[in-house]
Design an enzyme around this catalytic site. Structure first.
Site, PDB file in Angstrom:
ATOM      1  N   GLU A  26     -79.094 -14.510 -71.088  1.00 27.41           N
ATOM      2  CA  GLU A  26     -80.869 -14.105 -70.965  1.00 27.41           C
ATOM      3  C   GLU A  26     -81.092 -12.689 -71.831  1.00 27.41           C
ATOM      4  O   GLU A  26     -82.607 -12.974 -72.099  1.00 27.41           O
ATOM      5  CB  GLU A  26     -80.970 -13.262 -68.978  1.00 27.41           C
ATOM      6  CG  GLU A  26     -82.103 -13.477 -68.777  1.00 27.41           C
ATOM      7  CD  GLU A  26     -81.877 -13.229 -67.293  1.00 27.41           C
ATOM      8  OE1 GLU A  26     -81.003 -12.107 -66.567  1.00 27.41           O
ATOM      9  OE2 GLU A  26     -83.308 -13.348 -66.636  1.00 27.41           O
ATOM     10  N   GLU A  32     -87.763   0.172 -66.877  1.00 26.50           N
ATOM     11  CA  GLU A  32     -86.994   1.135 -66.808  1.00 26.50           C
ATOM     12  C   GLU A  32     -85.651   1.294 -67.068  1.00 26.50           C
ATOM     13  O   GLU A  32     -84.548   1.847 -67.384  1.00 26.50           O
ATOM     14  CB  GLU A  32     -87.646   1.560 -65.151  1.00 26.50           C
ATOM     15  CG  GLU A  32     -88.891   1.737 -65.100  1.00 26.50           C
ATOM     16  CD  GLU A  32     -89.425   0.738 -64.979  1.00 26.50           C
ATOM     17  OE1 GLU A  32     -89.544  -0.174 -65.229  1.00 26.50           O
ATOM     18  OE2 GLU A  32     -90.722   1.114 -65.074  1.00 26.50           O
TER      19      GLU A  32
HETATM   20  C1  LIG Z   1     -90.822 -13.665 -64.686  1.00 27.39           C
HETATM   21  C2  LIG Z   1     -89.639 -13.781 -63.639  1.00 27.39           C
HETATM   22  C3  LIG Z   1     -88.396 -14.521 -63.013  1.00 27.39           C
HETATM   23  C4  LIG Z   1     -87.596 -14.107 -62.652  1.00 27.39           C
HETATM   24  N1  LIG Z   1     -86.585 -15.634 -62.742  1.00 27.39           N
HETATM   25  C5  LIG Z   1     -85.476 -14.891 -62.201  1.00 27.39           C
HETATM   26  C6  LIG Z   1     -84.934 -16.284 -62.116  1.00 27.39           C
HETATM   27  O1  LIG Z   1     -85.090 -17.379 -62.787  1.00 27.39           O
HETATM   28  N2  LIG Z   1     -83.347 -15.716 -61.352  1.00 27.39           N
HETATM   29  C7  LIG Z   1     -82.937 -14.188 -61.078  1.00 27.39           C
HETATM   30  O2  LIG Z   1     -82.017 -15.061 -60.073  1.00 27.39           O
HETATM   31  N3  LIG Z   1     -84.024 -13.545 -61.002  1.00 27.39           N
HETATM   32  C8  LIG Z   1     -85.038 -13.643 -61.165  1.00 27.39           C
HETATM   33  N4  LIG Z   1     -86.165 -13.350 -61.330  1.00 27.39           N
HETATM   34  C9  LIG Z   1     -86.030 -11.518 -60.632  1.00 27.39           C
HETATM   35  C10 LIG Z   1     -85.738 -10.830 -61.469  1.00 27.39           C
HETATM   36  O3  LIG Z   1     -83.767 -10.870 -62.304  1.00 27.39           O
HETATM   37  C11 LIG Z   1     -85.967  -9.272 -61.189  1.00 27.39           C
HETATM   38  O4  LIG Z   1     -87.335  -9.413 -60.307  1.00 27.39           O
HETATM   39  C12 LIG Z   1     -85.775  -7.842 -61.350  1.00 27.39           C
HETATM   40  O5  LIG Z   1     -83.518  -7.859 -62.150  1.00 27.39           O
HETATM   41  C13 LIG Z   1     -86.271  -6.133 -60.969  1.00 27.39           C
HETATM   42  O6  LIG Z   1     -85.596  -7.164 -59.453  1.00 27.39           O
HETATM   43  P1  LIG Z   1     -85.982  -6.207 -58.610  1.00 27.39           P
HETATM   44  O7  LIG Z   1     -87.723  -7.558 -58.409  1.00 27.39           O
HETATM   45  O8  LIG Z   1     -86.123  -6.355 -57.105  1.00 27.39           O
HETATM   46  O9  LIG Z   1     -87.048  -5.077 -58.220  1.00 27.39           O
HETATM   47  P2  LIG Z   1     -86.252  -3.770 -57.931  1.00 27.39           P
HETATM   48  O10 LIG Z   1     -85.272  -3.845 -58.519  1.00 27.39           O
HETATM   49  O11 LIG Z   1     -86.714  -2.911 -56.445  1.00 27.39           O
HETATM   50  O12 LIG Z   1     -87.175  -2.618 -58.782  1.00 27.39           O
HETATM   51  C14 LIG Z   1     -88.511  -2.072 -58.563  1.00 27.39           C
HETATM   52  C15 LIG Z   1     -88.714  -1.162 -59.109  1.00 27.39           C
HETATM   53  O13 LIG Z   1     -87.729   0.046 -59.502  1.00 27.39           O
HETATM   54  C16 LIG Z   1     -87.849   0.410 -60.719  1.00 27.39           C
HETATM   55  N5  LIG Z   1     -86.285   0.857 -60.435  1.00 27.39           N
HETATM   56  C17 LIG Z   1     -85.570  -0.288 -60.068  1.00 27.39           C
HETATM   57  N6  LIG Z   1     -83.619   0.719 -60.097  1.00 27.39           N
HETATM   58  C18 LIG Z   1     -83.955   1.493 -61.086  1.00 27.39           C
HETATM   59  C19 LIG Z   1     -82.825   3.001 -61.358  1.00 27.39           C
HETATM   60  N7  LIG Z   1     -81.768   2.911 -61.833  1.00 27.39           N
HETATM   61  N8  LIG Z   1     -83.731   3.758 -62.823  1.00 27.39           N
HETATM   62  C20 LIG Z   1     -84.999   3.842 -62.292  1.00 27.39           C
HETATM   63  N9  LIG Z   1     -86.169   2.863 -62.172  1.00 27.39           N
HETATM   64  C21 LIG Z   1     -85.945   2.123 -61.515  1.00 27.39           C
HETATM   65  C22 LIG Z   1     -87.604  -0.928 -61.643  1.00 27.39           C
HETATM   66  O14 LIG Z   1     -87.510  -0.715 -63.064  1.00 27.39           O
HETATM   67  C23 LIG Z   1     -89.053  -1.374 -60.662  1.00 27.39           C
HETATM   68  O15 LIG Z   1     -89.980  -0.891 -61.551  1.00 27.39           O
HETATM   69  C24 LIG Z   1     -87.523 -13.054 -61.781  1.00 27.39           C
HETATM   70  C25 LIG Z   1     -88.602 -11.989 -62.724  1.00 27.39           C
HETATM   71  C26 LIG Z   1     -89.843 -12.151 -63.025  1.00 27.39           C
HETATM   72  C27 LIG Z   1     -90.711 -11.240 -62.583  1.00 27.39           C
END
Ligand SMILES: Cc1cc2nc3c(=O)[nH]c(=O)nc-3n(C[C@H](O)[C@H](O)[C@H](O)COP(=O)(O)OP(=O)(O)OC[C@H]3O[C@@H](n4cnc5c(N)ncnc54)[C@H](O)[C@@H]3O)c2cc1C
Length: 417
Positions: free
Chosen positions: A272, A397
Site C-alpha cells: 500500500e 505522524e
Molecule cells: C482516503 C482514505 C482511504 C482509505 N482507504 C482505506 C481502505 O481501503 N481500507 C482500510 O482498511 N482503511 C482505509 N483507510 C483508513 C486509514 O487506513 C486510516 O484512516 C488510518 O490508518 C488512520 O487511522 P484512524 O483514521 O483510525 O486515525 P487514528 O489512528 O485514530 O489517528 C488519529 C490521529 O492520531 C495520530 N496518531 C495515531 N497514533 C499515533 C502515534 N503512535 N504517534 C503519533 N500520532 C499518532 C494520527 O496521526 C492521527 O493524526 C483510508 C483512509 C483514507 C483517508
C-alpha cells in the site's frame, strides 16, 4: 484464455526477447488504443481541468467507469499484457519484471480507460494472496483479478483501530470448516463496487493483540455483508462503512496461519505504501509542469516566491519518486525495503501540502468561488482531498515515528499503558 493457452503463454514467455516483447506490445497498443498527449505537453485550457485526488462519482458513474475499466483489462489480459510477470500457473505470463516496466512505460503513452478501480486489488490484495493464500484461493481469484473480472477491497480499519491496527475488534469464530465473521470495518475504499475483500479479524482475544489476528478473503456478496457509503468533504463517496453479521467464510479462504496475520497484514501495508508513495505517478498527482502552466496562465510565473515554491515542489516530487524506486529495486531482488516506503510516502504528502499552498497563492479567491475560469476552481477538489492522503496508508505522524526510530535511531515510542 483457456488453460492450454495460459500454459503456452508461459512457454512462449521463455523465448520472447525484450525487443520482441516491446514490438508486440507496441503493435497491440497501436491496434487497440489511441496515443495521448504526453503529460509534460499539458496545454492550459485544453481537455478536462479536474485535479481531484479522490474519485467524485455517483453510483451510476462508478458502474460506467467499472465497465470501461473492465473492457480494457480484459482486452489487455487476453492479449497477454494483463499480468506480465505473474506465475503462469495462476494466469500470469511468467516474464521478468523488466517486461512489465517496458509495457507500463509504453502504455503510459496511450489514452486508456483508468484502471484505478483495480488499484487496491492488484496493488495490495493480489500480492498478499500470492504470498499467503491457499492454492484454492489463488486458483479461484488471481486470474480473475488480473483480467479485471473482479474487484477487491482492503478491510483493515475499524472505528477504533486505524494507526493501531492490531487493536481491531471484528471477530472470526471457527465453526467446522468455516469461520463466522461479525464486526464493522470503516473507510473501505471501493467497497461499493468490490466482489471480494481482504479482511483481518480477531481470532483469539486471549493472545497479545498482534498475535490473535487472522486474515481471510471474504466474498463481498455473501449474506450478512452490508456496505454503507460515507460522504467525503469533497462531495464524493468513494469509501464506506462495511458491516459483517454472521458472515460465513470457508477455512480455505484463510490467509496464512491461524493467529498469524501480522506478516500477512505487513505484506499488504508495504504494498500500500509503495502504491501511494510512487511519486506523481503513484496517485495520479498533477505534474510540476502543470503547476508551471497554471502560474504562467495567471501571470504569476515571474514572482520570485512562486518560482521558489515551484522549484521546491519539483525537487520533492523527484525525491519521492527516486526513494520509491530504491524500495522497488530492493523488492525486485527479493529484499525487504526498510523505511524507504515511509520516506517516499511522507515526501509525497508533504509535497501535496506545498502544492496546496502554491495553488492558493496563485489562484486566490477563484479557488473557493467558481468564476468559470478553466483550471482554477477545479483545484478546490485537490485541496480538499489532500488531507485524506496524509492519513491513508499510514498517517504523517506514524510515518515520522517510523523514520525517527528506524533511520535516526531515536528512542522507541513509549508503549501505551
Ligand atoms: C482516503 C482514505 C482511504 C482509505 N482507504 C482505506 C481502505 O481501503 N481500507 C482500510 O482498511 N482503511 C482505509 N483507510 C483508513 C486509514 O487506513 C486510516 O484512516 C488510518 O490508518 C488512520 O487511522 P484512524 O483514521 O483510525 O486515525 P487514528 O489512528 O485514530 O489517528 C488519529 C490521529 O492520531 C495520530 N496518531 C495515531 N497514533 C499515533 C502515534 N503512535 N504517534 C503519533 N500520532 C499518532 C494520527 O496521526 C492521527 O493524526 C483510508 C483512509 C483514507 C483517508
Amino acid at each position: 484464455m483457456t488453460d492450454a493457452a495460459v500454459a503456452s503463454h508461459g512457454d512462449a514467455a521463455a523465448a520472447v526477447t525484450p525487443e520482441q516483447f516491446e514490438r508486440d506490445a507496441r503493435a497491440f497498443l497501436d491496434a487497440s488504443a489511441s496515443r495521448r498527449t504526453p503529460r509534460e505537453d499539458f496545454v492550459w485550457g485544453e481537455g478536462p481541468d479536474s485535479v481531484g485526488l479522490l474519485p467524485e462519482r455517483t453510483p451510476d458513474q462508478d458502474q460506467a467507469d467499472l465497465e470501461r475499466a473492465r473492457a480494457w483489462a480484459r482486452t489487455a489480459f487476453d492479449a497477454g499484457f494483463g499480468w506480465i510477470s505473474g506465475p503462469p500457473a495462476y494466469g500470469g505470463r511468467g516474464l521478468p519484471r523488466e517486461y512489465q516496466r517496458i509495457y507500463s512505460t509504453l502504455a503510459g503513452g496511450y489514452d486508456l480507460p483508468s484502471q484505478a478501480v483495480y488499484g487496491i486489488g492488484l496493488g495490495m490484495v493480489a500480492p498478499t494472496i500470492l504470498d499467503h493464500g491457499t492454492e484454492e484461493v489463488k486458483q479461484a481469484y488471481l486470474r480473475r483479478m488480473y483480467r479485471g473480472d473482479i474487484v477487491a477491497c482492503q478491510l483493515f480499519s475499524e472505528p477504533s483501530s486505524g494507526s493501531d491496527l492490531a487493536s481491531l475488534q471484528s471477530r472470526a469464530v471457527r465453526d467446522g470448516d468455516e469461520w463466522v465473521i461479525t464486526g464493522q470495518k470503516v473507510w473501505t475504499s471501493g467497497a461499493q463496487v468490490s466482489d471480494i475483500g481482504e479482511i483481518i479479524c480477531r481470532t483469539d482475544p486471549d493472545q497479545p493483540k498482534h498475535r490473535g489476528l487472522t486474515g481471510f478473503v471474504v466474498d463481498m456478496h455473501a449474506p450478512g455483508v452490508e456496505v454503507r457509503p460515507l460522504r467525503q468533504m469533497t462531495g464524493g463517496a468513494s469509501f464506506n462503512e462495511v458491516f459483517f453479521t454472521d458472515v460465513r467464510v470457508p477455512d480455505s479462504h484463510r490467509l496464512g496461519e491461524v493467529n498469524g496475520c501480522w506478516t500477512v497484514a505487513l505484506t499488504t501495508l508495504m504494498n500500500e505504501r509503495a502504491a501511494i508513495g510512487g511519486g506523481s505517478g503513484g496517485v495520479g498527482l498533477p505534474t510540476p509542469a502543470r503547476l508551471v502552466q497554471l502560474a504562467r496562465a495567471l501571470g504569476r510565473s515571474e514572482d520570485p516566491l512562486i518560482r521558489q515554491q515551484l522549484a521546491a515542489i519539483f525537487i520533492h516530487d523527484r525525491v519521492a519518486s527516486y526513494t520509491n524506486l530504491r524500495a522497488m529495486a530492493k523488492i525486485a531482488v527479493g529484499q525487504l525495503p526498510g523505511p524507504e516506503l515511509s520516506l517516499a510516502k511522507l515526501s509525497l504528502t508533504a509535497n501535496m501540502t506545498r502544492t496546496s499552498d502554491l495553488v492558493s497563492s496563485v489562484i486566490g479567491p477563484a479557488l473557493v468561488a467558481d468564476t468559470g475560469t478553466w483550471g482554477t476552481y477545479a483545484w478546490s477538489e485537490f485541496l480538499l482531498g489532500a488531507p485524506g492522503l496524509r492519513i491513508a496508508g499510514g498517517t504523517d505522524e506514524v510515518l515520522r515515528n517510523i523514520i525517527g526510530e528506524r533511520v535516526l535511531g531515536l528512542p522507541k515510542e513509549p508503549a501505551p499503558k
